[in-house]
Design an enzyme around this catalytic site. Structure first.
Site, PDB file in Angstrom:
ATOM      1  N   PRO A 101       0.823  -1.219   0.000  1.00  0.00           N
ATOM      2  CA  PRO A 101       0.000   0.000   0.000  1.00  0.00           C
ATOM      3  C   PRO A 101       0.853   1.262   0.000  1.00  0.00           C
ATOM      4  CG  PRO A 101      -0.892  -1.597   1.526  1.00  0.00           C
ATOM      5  CD  PRO A 101       0.418  -2.157   1.054  1.00  0.00           C
ATOM      6  N   CYS A 102       0.436   2.241  -0.831  1.00  0.00           N
ATOM      7  CA  CYS A 102       1.260   3.439  -1.025  1.00  0.00           C
ATOM      8  C   CYS A 102       0.646   4.686  -0.408  1.00  0.00           C
ATOM      9  CB  CYS A 102       1.475   3.684  -2.522  1.00  0.00           C
ATOM     10  SG  CYS A 102      -0.033   4.115  -3.421  1.00  0.00           S
ATOM     11  N   GLN A 103      -0.531   4.567   0.211  1.00  0.00           N
ATOM     12  CA  GLN A 103      -1.233   5.778   0.651  1.00  0.00           C
ATOM     13  C   GLN A 103      -0.424   6.616   1.628  1.00  0.00           C
ATOM     14  OE1 GLN A 103      -2.538   2.801   0.377  1.00  0.00           O
ATOM     15  NE2 GLN A 103      -4.472   2.902  -0.746  1.00  0.00           N
ATOM     16  N   TYR A 135       2.683   7.194   1.522  1.00  0.00           N
ATOM     17  CA  TYR A 135       3.747   7.915   0.830  1.00  0.00           C
ATOM     18  C   TYR A 135       3.220   8.848  -0.242  1.00  0.00           C
ATOM     19  CZ  TYR A 135       5.977   3.513   2.370  1.00  0.00           C
ATOM     20  OH  TYR A 135       6.384   2.422   3.066  1.00  0.00           O
TER      21      TYR A 135
END
Length: 464
Positions: free
Chosen positions: A82-84, A86
């Site tokens: 998951p990238c949320q 960053y």
């Protein structure tokens, strides 16, 4: 790109979402044998469109998931944590989502496949979570190639900048970076490239899979031409009405992130697809448009859900299953673009098959001259090093002793002239010294770099 018969790589994908990365890797020729995600809706879509091997799983439950993957014994662990935490569209505060990057590394190093592929936003490369994950991978013996890519250069009409990490056991760091760079196209793919074969003479190349398109403009790069691959456009073909409207309008709106431009022309890539990419411009933006917008936002087209899906690399016949539009758009936005994943998969398979050799990065010739070699001899040394790498099937080695031992074991090496064998071995030794000097070199001023102490020179005979 083709690979030898019987050649295969089996992969397990973590954080698979609806299946963008799997779709691309499968198109490249990699067999995805299991995929995991914690979101049941995404897993349902994966199973419906790709296959039954996707499972709902909490990847934070390491004691449960690691033994299961170990039993599968994959050649590759891949995924996009998951990238949320960053993302520029998020708060950019590391929390639970960022910790999944560490969980990804824990699972990968426990399973120890030959290959690891991780995708994330560019900002993740500077995160504490990646620093911890990176240290784990290095301790486990992986060489890392860390590439900052733009999906628009890999068959995606979208300026989606992503951090791609490819790792392989025993390799030197940076072993695949030149191959990733070489695979990039000369110009970005635009919206017109994807949606605009509304021209008088489109070219028709029958697609080899449902993930690929068949119509191309004469002004763009076409797929590899095979015997009788160019055919007349079928009489039954007709463009999508929404595609016609987009091309005829010439401009498209995308809700900007952090004050960016909201309007693009169709001769540009679309910005990064997000859950809100389909929305019409709000009164707030209409009253204060970006000064660089090429057209008034109220006069532009907006993407349909299907267009957003295709921009993200999902096939036209992909069937989305969800109770809400929001969930579908979230799955599309979360996905790794399939063409980008396909490009990475093909790069890995080519290296695995020994069809490519990493370039020698940096000023190797200058370093050799600085260490007392004449320019002619330096060129011979570099040529010998590349020849040795080709003999090793494109492998680079973190362990120089193992590299030399494997070179000696290569079929046919013993039959080479003695001087040639000696030159090849010594060229690898010098190249290893050069690579080590780059790691230890302080990143200060150019003058400091030019005057630092170098290893004692090793005199080589001309390469045979």
């Amino acid at each position: 790109m083709t690979f030898s018969a019987g050649f295969s790589v089996q992969a397990v994908e973590l954080f698979c979402g609806a299946g963008g990365m799997s779709r691309g890797l499968i198109d490249a020729g990699i067999e995805v044998i299991r995929a995991y995600d914690a979101w049941p809706v995404a897993v349902e879509n994966y199973r419906h469109n790709i296959g039954p091997h996707a499972e709902v799983a909490d990847l934070k439950n390491l004691l449960s998931i690691i033994p299961e993957i170990v039993r599968l014994a994959p050649d590759m662990i891949c995924g996009g944590p998951p990238c949320q935490d960053y993302s520029l569209a998020g708060r950019r505060q590391e929390g639970e989502n960022a910790s999944m990057t560490v969980a990804f590394a824990i699972i990968a190093t426990a399973v120890r496949p030959e290959w690891i592929v991780m995708e994330n936003v560019i900002q993740a490369s500077k995160s504490q979570a990646w620093a911890e994950a990176r240290a784990m991978l290095k301790r486990a013996g992986y060489g890392l190639s860390e590439s900052r890519t733009n999906a628009s250069l890999y068959g995606v009409p979208q300026s989606r900048r992503r951090f791609i990490v490819t790792a392989r056991l025993g390799e030197r760091d940076g072993f695949l970076q030149s191959a990733v760079a070489d695979a990039a196209s000369a110009r970005p793919m635009t919206l017109r490239d994807m949606f605009g074969p509304l021209i008088k003479s489109p070219l028709y190349f029958p697609a080899t899979s449902a993930a690929r398109r068949s119509l191309y403009s004469p002004d763009e790069s076409a797929p590899t031409i095979r015997e009788r691959s160019i055919r007349p456009v079928p009489a039954t073909w007709h463009p999508h009405a929404a595609d016609i409207a987009l091309i005829e309008n010439g401009y498209v709106y995308s809700r900007p992130v952090r004050g960016g431009r909201g309007v693009r022309t169709i001769d540009e890539p679309f910005p990064t697809v997000t859950r809100t990419s389909w929305e019409r411009p709000a009164p707030k933006y209409l009253g204060n448009p970006h000064p660089d917008d090429p057209a008034p936002a109220e006069l532009t087209a907006t993407l349909t859900r299907e267009q957003a899906s295709r921009i993200q690399g999902f096939p036209e016949d992909w069937q989305w299953i969800a109770r809400t539009q929001r969930d579908i758009l979230q799955m599309i936005a979360n996905a790794v673009p399939a063409p980008l994943a396909k490009a990475i998969g093909e790069i890995i398979l080519a290296r695995q098959a020994g069809q490519t050799v990493p370039a020698i990065e940096g000023r190797f010739l200058d370093w050799l001259e600085h260490n007392g070699q004449r320019r002619t001899i330096a060129r011979n040394i570099k040529a010998s090093a590349m020849r040795a790498r080709r003999l090793l099937g494109g492998r680079t080695y973190a362990d120089s002793a193992r590299e030399l031992a494997d070179l000696d074991a290569v079929a046919g090496f013993a039959s080479l002239p003695k001087n040639t064998r000696s030159d090849l071995r010594r060229a690898l030794v010098l190249l290893a010294q050069f690579e080590s000097s780059k790691k230890s070199r302080p990143k200060t001023t150019r003058q400091t770099r030019a005057t630092e102490t170098a290893p004692e020179p090793i005199v080589l005979a001309d390469a045979a």
